[in-house]
Design a protein around this motif. Structure first.
Motif, PDB file in Angstrom:
ATOM      1  N   ALA A  41       0.822  -1.253   0.056  1.00 26.54           N
ATOM      2  CA  ALA A  41      -0.074   0.041  -0.153  1.00 26.54           C
ATOM      3  C   ALA A  41       0.741   1.337   0.068  1.00 26.54           C
ATOM      4  O   ALA A  41       0.566   2.286  -0.712  1.00 26.54           O
ATOM      5  N   GLN A  42       2.023   1.365   0.985  1.00 25.38           N
ATOM      6  CA  GLN A  42       2.811   2.571   0.778  1.00 25.38           C
ATOM      7  C   GLN A  42       3.428   2.669  -0.426  1.00 25.38           C
ATOM      8  O   GLN A  42       3.501   3.972  -0.830  1.00 25.38           O
ATOM      9  N   ASP A  43       4.014   1.728  -1.160  1.00 25.58           N
ATOM     10  CA  ASP A  43       4.884   1.852  -2.330  1.00 25.58           C
ATOM     11  C   ASP A  43       3.808   1.901  -3.631  1.00 25.58           C
ATOM     12  O   ASP A  43       4.278   2.066  -4.744  1.00 25.58           O
ATOM     13  N   MET A  44       2.505   1.765  -3.280  1.00 25.25           N
ATOM     14  CA  MET A  44       1.559   2.297  -4.501  1.00 25.25           C
ATOM     15  C   MET A  44       1.575   3.761  -4.733  1.00 25.25           C
ATOM     16  O   MET A  44       1.485   4.309  -5.558  1.00 25.25           O
ATOM     17  N   ILE A  45       1.850   4.126  -3.542  1.00 22.22           N
ATOM     18  CA  ILE A  45       1.659   5.817  -3.240  1.00 22.22           C
ATOM     19  C   ILE A  45       3.115   6.334  -3.514  1.00 22.22           C
ATOM     20  O   ILE A  45       3.312   7.424  -4.155  1.00 22.22           O
ATOM     21  N   GLN A  46       4.161   6.051  -2.796  1.00 25.34           N
ATOM     22  CA  GLN A  46       5.412   6.649  -2.864  1.00 25.34           C
ATOM     23  C   GLN A  46       5.774   7.095  -4.006  1.00 25.34           C
ATOM     24  O   GLN A  46       6.422   8.382  -4.156  1.00 25.34           O
ATOM     25  N   PRO A  47       5.997   6.339  -5.224  1.00 26.53           N
ATOM     26  CA  PRO A  47       6.543   6.643  -6.465  1.00 26.53           C
ATOM     27  C   PRO A  47       5.773   7.632  -7.423  1.00 26.53           C
ATOM     28  O   PRO A  47       6.342   8.228  -7.867  1.00 26.53           O
ATOM     29  N   ILE A  48       4.556   7.812  -6.946  1.00 24.36           N
ATOM     30  CA  ILE A  48       3.809   8.935  -7.584  1.00 24.36           C
ATOM     31  C   ILE A  48       3.674  10.014  -7.046  1.00 24.36           C
ATOM     32  O   ILE A  48       2.936  11.068  -7.397  1.00 24.36           O
ATOM     33  N   LEU A  49       3.850  10.044  -5.648  1.00 23.18           N
ATOM     34  CA  LEU A  49       3.682  11.507  -4.632  1.00 23.18           C
ATOM     35  C   LEU A  49       4.433  12.452  -5.332  1.00 23.18           C
ATOM     36  O   LEU A  49       3.863  13.582  -5.506  1.00 23.18           O
ATOM     37  N   PRO A  50       5.791  12.443  -5.655  1.00 25.65           N
ATOM     38  CA  PRO A  50       6.312  13.510  -6.279  1.00 25.65           C
ATOM     39  C   PRO A  50       5.783  14.116  -7.327  1.00 25.65           C
ATOM     40  O   PRO A  50       5.597  15.231  -7.498  1.00 25.65           O
ATOM     41  N   THR A  51       5.337  13.436  -8.395  1.00 30.74           N
ATOM     42  CA  THR A  51       4.658  13.951  -9.518  1.00 30.74           C
ATOM     43  C   THR A  51       3.316  14.415  -9.095  1.00 30.74           C
ATOM     44  O   THR A  51       3.011  15.525  -9.748  1.00 30.74           O
ATOM     45  N   PHE A  52       2.604  13.977  -8.141  1.00 34.04           N
ATOM     46  CA  PHE A  52       1.300  14.477  -7.694  1.00 34.04           C
ATOM     47  C   PHE A  52       1.615  15.949  -6.974  1.00 34.04           C
ATOM     48  O   PHE A  52       0.969  16.814  -7.331  1.00 34.04           O
ATOM     49  N   PRO A 169       4.409  -0.566  -6.552  1.00 30.81           N
ATOM     50  CA  PRO A 169       4.898   0.321  -7.796  1.00 30.81           C
ATOM     51  C   PRO A 169       4.220  -0.336  -9.225  1.00 30.81           C
ATOM     52  O   PRO A 169       3.703   0.402  -9.948  1.00 30.81           O
ATOM     53  N   LEU A 170       4.225  -1.753  -9.169  1.00 32.56           N
ATOM     54  CA  LEU A 170       3.756  -2.292 -10.291  1.00 32.56           C
ATOM     55  C   LEU A 170       2.347  -2.194 -10.877  1.00 32.56           C
ATOM     56  O   LEU A 170       1.628  -1.798 -11.819  1.00 32.56           O
ATOM     57  N   ILE A 171       1.651  -2.291  -9.480  1.00 33.84           N
ATOM     58  CA  ILE A 171      -0.025  -2.127  -9.247  1.00 33.84           C
ATOM     59  C   ILE A 171      -0.187  -0.793  -9.853  1.00 33.84           C
ATOM     60  O   ILE A 171      -0.936  -0.433 -10.705  1.00 33.84           O
ATOM     61  N   ALA A 172       0.573   0.156  -9.372  1.00 32.75           N
ATOM     62  CA  ALA A 172       0.206   1.627  -9.393  1.00 32.75           C
ATOM     63  C   ALA A 172       0.644   2.055 -10.756  1.00 32.75           C
ATOM     64  O   ALA A 172      -0.241   2.414 -11.476  1.00 32.75           O
ATOM     65  N   SER A 245      14.906  12.416   2.133  1.00 35.87           N
ATOM     66  CA  SER A 245      13.989  11.605   1.813  1.00 35.87           C
ATOM     67  C   SER A 245      14.208  11.180   0.197  1.00 35.87           C
ATOM     68  O   SER A 245      14.683  11.520  -0.431  1.00 35.87           O
ATOM     69  N   ASP A 246      13.460   9.733   0.098  1.00 37.94           N
ATOM     70  CA  ASP A 246      13.861   9.183  -1.173  1.00 37.94           C
ATOM     71  C   ASP A 246      13.034   9.829  -2.390  1.00 37.94           C
ATOM     72  O   ASP A 246      13.298   9.767  -3.479  1.00 37.94           O
ATOM     73  N   ALA A 247      12.193  10.766  -2.018  1.00 36.46           N
ATOM     74  CA  ALA A 247      11.643  11.667  -3.104  1.00 36.46           C
ATOM     75  C   ALA A 247      12.431  12.387  -3.738  1.00 36.46           C
ATOM     76  O   ALA A 247      12.107  12.676  -4.894  1.00 36.46           O
ATOM     77  N   PHE A 248      13.680  12.721  -3.216  1.00 42.50           N
ATOM     78  CA  PHE A 248      14.686  13.479  -4.165  1.00 42.50           C
ATOM     79  C   PHE A 248      15.281  12.600  -5.011  1.00 42.50           C
ATOM     80  O   PHE A 248      15.816  13.013  -6.102  1.00 42.50           O
ATOM     81  N   LEU A 249      15.593  11.411  -4.817  1.00 43.12           N
ATOM     82  CA  LEU A 249      16.032  10.180  -5.842  1.00 43.12           C
ATOM     83  C   LEU A 249      14.891  10.195  -6.906  1.00 43.12           C
ATOM     84  O   LEU A 249      15.176  10.146  -8.083  1.00 43.12           O
ATOM     85  N   LEU A 250      13.511   9.975  -6.451  1.00 43.39           N
ATOM     86  CA  LEU A 250      12.663   9.996  -7.584  1.00 43.39           C
ATOM     87  C   LEU A 250      12.632  11.474  -8.539  1.00 43.39           C
ATOM     88  O   LEU A 250      12.317  11.167  -9.747  1.00 43.39           O
ATOM     89  N   LEU A 251      12.682  12.439  -7.954  1.00 40.44           N
ATOM     90  CA  LEU A 251      13.067  13.625  -8.533  1.00 40.44           C
ATOM     91  C   LEU A 251      14.229  13.657  -9.522  1.00 40.44           C
ATOM     92  O   LEU A 251      14.089  14.045 -10.592  1.00 40.44           O
ATOM     93  N   ARG A 252      15.181  13.155  -9.041  1.00 40.07           N
ATOM     94  CA  ARG A 252      16.475  13.056  -9.757  1.00 40.07           C
ATOM     95  C   ARG A 252      16.280  12.135 -10.990  1.00 40.07           C
ATOM     96  O   ARG A 252      16.812  12.438 -12.067  1.00 40.07           O
ATOM     97  N   VAL A 253      15.384  11.063 -10.878  1.00 34.76           N
ATOM     98  CA  VAL A 253      15.025  10.251 -11.819  1.00 34.76           C
ATOM     99  C   VAL A 253      14.408  10.939 -13.004  1.00 34.76           C
ATOM    100  O   VAL A 253      14.909  10.996 -14.215  1.00 34.76           O
ATOM    101  N   GLN A 254      13.548  11.771 -12.702  1.00 31.98           N
ATOM    102  CA  GLN A 254      12.821  12.613 -13.855  1.00 31.98           C
ATOM    103  C   GLN A 254      13.863  13.630 -14.348  1.00 31.98           C
ATOM    104  O   GLN A 254      13.809  13.966 -15.432  1.00 31.98           O
ATOM    105  N   ASP A 255      14.579  14.271 -13.456  1.00 30.41           N
ATOM    106  CA  ASP A 255      15.520  15.254 -13.895  1.00 30.41           C
ATOM    107  C   ASP A 255      16.690  14.813 -15.038  1.00 30.41           C
ATOM    108  O   ASP A 255      16.995  15.418 -15.986  1.00 30.41           O
ATOM    109  N   VAL A 256      16.924  13.607 -14.812  1.00 33.83           N
ATOM    110  CA  VAL A 256      17.955  13.055 -15.972  1.00 33.83           C
ATOM    111  C   VAL A 256      17.132  12.760 -17.133  1.00 33.83           C
ATOM    112  O   VAL A 256      17.937  12.693 -18.221  1.00 33.83           O
ATOM    113  N   GLY A 257      15.861  12.592 -17.272  1.00 29.72           N
ATOM    114  CA  GLY A 257      15.149  12.490 -18.614  1.00 29.72           C
ATOM    115  C   GLY A 257      14.298  11.338 -18.571  1.00 29.72           C
ATOM    116  O   GLY A 257      13.759  10.940 -19.658  1.00 29.72           O
TER     117      GLY A 257
END
Length: 407
Positions: A41-52, A169-172, A245-257
């Motif tokens: 449940a937590q990681d259905m939410i976590q990877p999409i929170l930064p985009t949200f 994350p796969l379900i998300a 927070s790992d949210a910055f890692l996820l933002l870095r993923v998008q920053d790289v393209g």
């Protein structure tokens, strides 16, 4: 698996924690599945929170750092109180249940809220729930595991928890693909995650059993803070200063393209590596000692954060995230097993609360520092800072005094 306490069972049925000779007890496995669905449940939410946060709410990086840092700090403060309360009452299960219930309610409610103030409040509520459940749950696991299998037992917990974090994350991702044109697709994912987060409540209520603790109850005392355990907490505080927070890692993923829709897949890869490695890493700590295993994990962290600071190509992110999974596998189970060796059973709830606080109390300044460095220096700066602080923590752990009982 047995803790050999003299108190009778709460229930007259056969003891749920089997002896060391028959493998892991029912509580260890049941709490593993609790962690599985909680992690899902937590990681259905976590990877999409930064985009949200950014695409839907329009939040800047510094406010994101405030939200996520506040969340982790609230978690830490709650863990201290919950740990000592579970020791004082001699009961763990009730607090674990309440904690999971609050998190389920908060995650479901994310799908019904849209303002930044409400989102902030719900994330803090989720943090309160997480803070209530973690220390008593860890104490339940430690009390249900034989001394020679502490690393293995926490490795099982980590594996099931992280397998849930692979599935989440796969379900998300699948739901976002189905609802790709829906204007409220993120909110609908939050609703589904809230329903999944209620499953642990059934397992806790129907399967998990607990014995009343011995007559000696642990109070909030300075004795818990002395000796090698105190040094261990101090080193963890240092390490966490650079662990934003790992949210910055996820933002870095998008920053790289990398496209935002692909982020859940990368997050699932990271969790898969962590899950596969968790049990071997736990067993490794049983063999070579907790301190050496944690040091190996922090070396992985240093190299990973250096990689995130320097990465400029999307393919590098995939490899770095997979490698990052080893850090969690090597450190989380080993650290919890080390605490069980440093602190007697009657005080473990408080000890786990203090430990979890140590890895979270610095989260607010760590995440605020990361947000400021990202905004005013550049996207690579938070990761270079985190790598340098982790290297200093490795040196501090090497110099910390050793216990006669901890491995």
């Amino acid at each position: 698996m047995n803790q050999h306490l003299s108190e009778p069972d709460v229930n007259p049925e056969p003891h749920p924690e089997a002896s060391n000779h028959v493998g892991l007890g029912r509580n260890v496995i049941a709490l593993g599945w609790v962690a599985f669905f909680g992690g899902l449940a937590q990681d259905m939410i976590q990877p999409i929170l930064p985009t949200f946060y950014t695409a839907v709410l329009g939040l800047n990086k510094e406010f994101i750092g405030l939200i996520e840092g506040s969340l982790t700090t609230v978690v830490s403060l709650m863990k201290i109180g919950a740990g000592y309360l579970s020791d004082a009452l001699g009961l763990r299960k009730g607090l674990v249940f309440i904690g999971y219930a609050l998190s389920a309610l908060a995650r479901f409610s994310l799908g019904l809220a849209g303002s930044r103030a409400v989102i902030f409040g719900l994330r803090v509520t989720d943090g309160i729930g997480k803070g209530l459940k973690d220390a008593p749950r860890d104490a339940l696991v430690a009390g249900s595991a034989g001394d020679r299998k502490l690393g293995f037992a926490f490795g099982v917990q980590r594996t099931l928890d992280t397998l849930g974090s692979v599935a989440g994350p796969l379900i998300a991702y699948a739901l976002l693909r189905v609802w790709v044109d829906h204007p409220h697709k993120y909110q609908e994912v939050f609703l589904v995650a809230g329903v999944v987060a209620a499953i642990p409540l059934l397992i806790i209520g129907l399967v998990v059993r607990e014995r009343k603790a011995g007559q000696v109850k642990q109070r909030v005392a300075v004795t818990t803070l002395r000796g090698p355990f105190a040094w261990f907490l101090a080193v963890m505080l240092l390490f966490t200063l650079g662990n934003s927070s790992d949210a910055f890692l996820l933002l870095r993923v998008q920053d790289v393209g990398i496209a935002a829709t692909t982020v859940p897949i990368i997050y699932a890869l990271f969790n898969l590596v962590s899950a596969v490695a968790a049990i071997p890493a736990g067993s490794l700590s049983d063999r070579i000692g907790r301190r050496r295993t944690i040091t190996l994990g922090w070396i992985v962290y240093v190299l990973t954060y250096l990689g995130f600071a320097l990465a400029a190509k999307p393919w590098l992110i995939w490899g770095l995230y997979a490698f990052y999974g080893l850090y969690y596998a090597l450190t989380e189970g080993a650290a919890k097993a080390m605490i069980a060796e440093l602190v007697p059973d009657a005080g473990r709830g408080g000890a786990y609360g203090l430990y979890n606080a140590a890895i979270g109390v610095m989260a607010l300044p760590a995440s605020l520092i990361a947000g400021v460095l990202w905004t005013r220096v550049g996207p690579a700066a938070p990761f270079a800072f985190g790598s340098a602080v982790a290297a200093a923590a490795i040196v501090a752990l090497t110099l910390a005094p050793r216990s006669e009982t901890a491995r």
